[in-house]
Design an enzyme around this catalytic site. Sequence first.
Site, PDB file in Angstrom:
ATOM      1  N   LYS A   1      -3.078   8.322   0.916  1.00 46.25           N
ATOM      2  CA  LYS A   1      -2.809   6.966   1.405  1.00 46.25           C
ATOM      3  C   LYS A   1      -3.351   5.761   0.521  1.00 46.25           C
ATOM      4  CE  LYS A   1      -0.760   4.601   4.537  1.00 46.25           C
ATOM      5  NZ  LYS A   1       0.756   4.452   4.504  1.00 46.25           N
TER       6      LYS A   1
ATOM      7  N   LYS B   1      10.898   6.775  -0.860  1.00 49.85           N
ATOM      8  CA  LYS B   1      10.542   7.487   0.390  1.00 49.85           C
ATOM      9  C   LYS B   1      11.120   9.169   0.459  1.00 49.85           C
ATOM     10  CE  LYS B   1       8.456   5.491   1.658  1.00 49.85           C
ATOM     11  NZ  LYS B   1       7.734   4.107   1.528  1.00 49.85           N
TER      12      LYS B   1
ATOM     13  N   HIS C   1      25.876   2.627 -16.977  1.00 51.38           N
ATOM     14  CA  HIS C   1      25.112   2.255 -18.368  1.00 51.38           C
ATOM     15  C   HIS C   1      24.321   3.745 -18.442  1.00 51.38           C
ATOM     16  CE1 HIS C   1      26.336  -1.439 -18.974  1.00 51.38           C
ATOM     17  NE2 HIS C   1      26.227  -1.990 -17.859  1.00 51.38           N
TER      18      HIS C   1
ATOM     19  N   TRP D   1      -9.468  13.734  -2.656  1.00 42.86           N
ATOM     20  CA  TRP D   1      -8.007  13.609  -3.420  1.00 42.86           C
ATOM     21  C   TRP D   1      -8.419  13.936  -4.913  1.00 42.86           C
ATOM     22  CZ3 TRP D   1      -5.839  10.878  -7.470  1.00 42.86           C
ATOM     23  CH2 TRP D   1      -4.414  11.007  -7.577  1.00 42.86           C
TER      24      TRP D   1
ATOM     25  N   GLU E   1      13.236   1.589  -2.775  1.00 39.93           N
ATOM     26  CA  GLU E   1      12.425   2.026  -1.754  1.00 39.93           C
ATOM     27  C   GLU E   1      12.837   3.365  -1.153  1.00 39.93           C
ATOM     28  OE1 GLU E   1       9.633   1.759  -0.711  1.00 39.93           O
ATOM     29  OE2 GLU E   1       9.558   2.167   1.441  1.00 39.93           O
TER      30      GLU E   1
ATOM     31  N   GLU F   1       8.752  11.106  -2.351  1.00 43.29           N
ATOM     32  CA  GLU F   1       7.435  11.398  -2.050  1.00 43.29           C
ATOM     33  C   GLU F   1       7.169  12.558  -0.726  1.00 43.29           C
ATOM     34  OE1 GLU F   1       6.322   7.162  -0.044  1.00 43.29           O
ATOM     35  OE2 GLU F   1       4.721   8.302  -0.745  1.00 43.29           O
TER      36      GLU F   1
ATOM     37  N   CYS G   1      -9.861   9.965  -1.268  1.00 40.66           N
ATOM     38  CA  CYS G   1     -11.106  10.454  -0.738  1.00 40.66           C
ATOM     39  C   CYS G   1     -11.738   9.720   0.369  1.00 40.66           C
ATOM     40  CB  CYS G   1     -12.080  10.526  -2.068  1.00 40.66           C
ATOM     41  SG  CYS G   1     -11.557  11.592  -3.525  1.00 40.66           S
TER      42      CYS G   1
ATOM     43  N   ASN H   1     -16.527   8.885  -3.902  1.00 43.61           N
ATOM     44  CA  ASN H   1     -15.146   8.082  -4.027  1.00 43.61           C
ATOM     45  C   ASN H   1     -15.156   7.653  -5.508  1.00 43.61           C
ATOM     46  OD1 ASN H   1     -14.822   9.233  -1.545  1.00 43.61           O
ATOM     47  ND2 ASN H   1     -14.479   7.145  -0.626  1.00 43.61           N
ATOM     48  N   GLY H   2     -13.960   7.662  -6.027  1.00 44.63           N
ATOM     49  CA  GLY H   2     -13.775   6.882  -7.451  1.00 44.63           C
ATOM     50  C   GLY H   2     -13.796   7.761  -8.538  1.00 44.63           C
TER      51      GLY H   2
ATOM     52  N   ARG I   1      -6.621   9.786   3.594  1.00 40.48           N
ATOM     53  CA  ARG I   1      -7.119   9.443   2.246  1.00 40.48           C
ATOM     54  C   ARG I   1      -7.017  10.136   1.200  1.00 40.48           C
ATOM     55  NH1 ARG I   1     -10.308   4.352   2.854  1.00 40.48           N
ATOM     56  NH2 ARG I   1     -11.038   4.794   0.768  1.00 40.48           N
TER      57      ARG I   1
HETATM   58  O1  M6R Z   1      -2.000   0.138   0.005  1.00 37.70           O
HETATM   59  P1  M6R Z   1      -0.951  -0.244  -1.105  1.00 37.70           P
HETATM   60  O2  M6R Z   1       0.290  -0.988  -0.663  1.00 37.70           O
HETATM   61  O3  M6R Z   1      -1.532  -1.075  -2.036  1.00 37.70           O
HETATM   62  O4  M6R Z   1      -0.322   1.088  -1.654  1.00 37.70           O
HETATM   63  C1  M6R Z   1       0.446   1.068  -2.833  1.00 37.70           C
HETATM   64  C2  M6R Z   1       1.309   2.273  -2.879  1.00 37.70           C
HETATM   65  O5  M6R Z   1       0.274   3.498  -2.907  1.00 37.70           O
HETATM   66  C3  M6R Z   1       1.919   2.754  -1.782  1.00 37.70           C
HETATM   67  O6  M6R Z   1       2.878   1.886  -1.401  1.00 37.70           O
HETATM   68  C4  M6R Z   1       2.749   4.345  -1.899  1.00 37.70           C
HETATM   69  O7  M6R Z   1       3.757   3.984  -2.983  1.00 37.70           O
HETATM   70  C5  M6R Z   1       3.446   4.689  -0.584  1.00 37.70           C
HETATM   71  N1  M6R Z   1       2.871   5.949  -0.671  1.00 37.70           N
HETATM   72  C6  M6R Z   1       4.776   4.582  -0.629  1.00 37.70           C
HETATM   73  O8  M6R Z   1       5.313   5.185   0.627  1.00 37.70           O
END
Ligand code: M6R
Length: 608
Positions: free
Chosen positions: A603, A484, A503, A74, A480, A487, A2, A98-99, A27
């Site tokens: 984000k 990626k 396993h 969001w 990772e 998402e 947000c 926000n929050g 955001r």
């Molecule tokens: O701002 P941060 O690094 O604390 O964010 C952590 C995660 O929310 C962030 O890395 C998220 O997993 C990404 N969208 C991954 O690409």
Amino acid sequence: MCGIVGILSHEPVAQRLVDGLKRLEYRGYDSAGIAVINDNKIRRCRSQGKIVNLDARLAQEKIDGVIGIAHTRWATHGMPTEENAHPHMTEEVAIVHNGIIENYKVLRDDLIEKGFSFYSQTDSEVIAQLLTFFEKESTSHLEAIFKTLDKLEGAYALGIMFKADPTRLYGMRKGSPLAIGHGEKGEMFLGSDALALAGLAENLTYLEDGDLAVLTRDNIEIFDKDHKKAIRPSQRYTAGFEAISKAPYDHFMLKEIYEQPDVVRQTLNTYLSADKKSLSFPKLTFDPDSISKLTIVACGTSYYAGLVAKYWIEQIARISVDVDIASEFRYRQPPMPKEGVALFISQSGETADTMAAHEYAVSERQQTLGIINVPNSSLARAVHTPLMTYAGPEIGVASTKAFSTQLCVLAAFALHLAHERGLVSSEKLEQHCHDLASLPNALEQVLGLAASCKDIAEDLSKAQDILYIGRGTSYAIALEGALKLKEISYIHAEGCAAGELKHGPIALVDENVPVIVVAPSDALFEKLASNVQEAAARKGQVVFISDKKGQQAYHGDALARLTVPDTTVFTAPFIYTVPVQLLAYYTAVHKGTDVDQPRNLAKSVTVE
Ligand code: M6R
């Protein structure tokens, strides 16, 4: 998560509110809205979805005024509909939030009993209704706000304006960030981060937790959490608009992938000496010789950077490392060593879970370090030692360049600890520093794989499940890569330690399942190659990422091979990250998903 913009001016503000929201769209992008005061009335315009929809709606409704608040959402409570979009308002007051208000249900039920009506499913609307209730029984708006805040449990950054006083804008924060921008022509601004205020104000004041600010056109009054008047410093922020353009790329994510050689160079410039033969690491608040354990806490991609660092620090500095997911850490209440050290990694510096984990570590008397990309963010201001990354603003929701710069700081940190503990000679250190300094060139080279990744991604985009496997630090890169991909392409993907395949996860493998293998030719290569053969024998469609030597050594079947430049064992994670980023990017492009703003995500994750 947000975004908030507020403007108090003597000129119409609607267009600038919307422009501010556009900068904040990363955001959250479920819905957006603005409210202004005009002709002694609060006027509001909201729309579901992205800000272009709000723009279109405003073109028809044409509301404007010289004071206004705006929000991009969001969704947490209630669907991403227009009714649930902010600002929330009554006849008397409008708010953006926000929050999360954790006790909203009790407050809402109580207000309904008192005769108030609610028009949304959000937790936030209760704030507007409470303010309306308390306005009637208070002698000032400030008093009504204090009474309202007393009732709220949870986290908030708030922007508030009252119809009865269009000369004042109120902002407050607890757990969620909020900044004030000092305009030059008798204007004041509120923003949930510096980006919201880019181009509006260069002098910013960051509110401290618990602060309430009363803005008039030429003055700010701040009250701290005990309602005492407080003074907060202001600082210059001069990032321009060019920082947020994706040109000439189609997406921010691709631009940010291509920025990696530069931002890695910039970050290394801070942590390596000028001649690149040794480190230039900031002074630590603890003695590396006396720590028995290091705790690393983070979320998502930042967590995977921490996982790479676990391998580095344990192997090179011989310090045992616990890596924890922030959302699990605080509630598990782990015992922490006396005079221990905890490291928090966060691109945004605002992730609620990471902030809460930091609070726990401080309560356990740990010395805290933070690896953070956003200057002045909450985490950057909270840790004992901030270690900044220099990735520049990262706009794509999928984190790419921030990850690489986190690895830079973590690599330098591992070497620094090892050197201070006498475990790495000056010659060896010089060699490692040289290897790190060569990374920008190697990254340029590996970006040359983009066209091959695009081709392979066409096949990947047809899959329903994809496995990523690796061993050692490449296990973290496999995780990772899987994150990626899922998402941004919405394809189910799993990262596995290659040795774990047999396993359980190998049961998933058949001719429809691509298996992406992160395979630097290191000491674990032979073991990994055997695991790959096991998957290939079950008709798994292997995409084999390795260097020349590794490609020659792997004789099994493969759907495709990606040959990366030679690396050292230590620098391999930097190089192998790029192809997994590119594969995810092009798979999403082939699928036609919204790469920069994938569904259901935001984000900066400022709610628990
Ligand atoms: O701002 P941060 O690094 O604390 O964010 C952590 C995660 O929310 C962030 O890395 C998220 O997993 C990404 N969208 C991954 O690409």
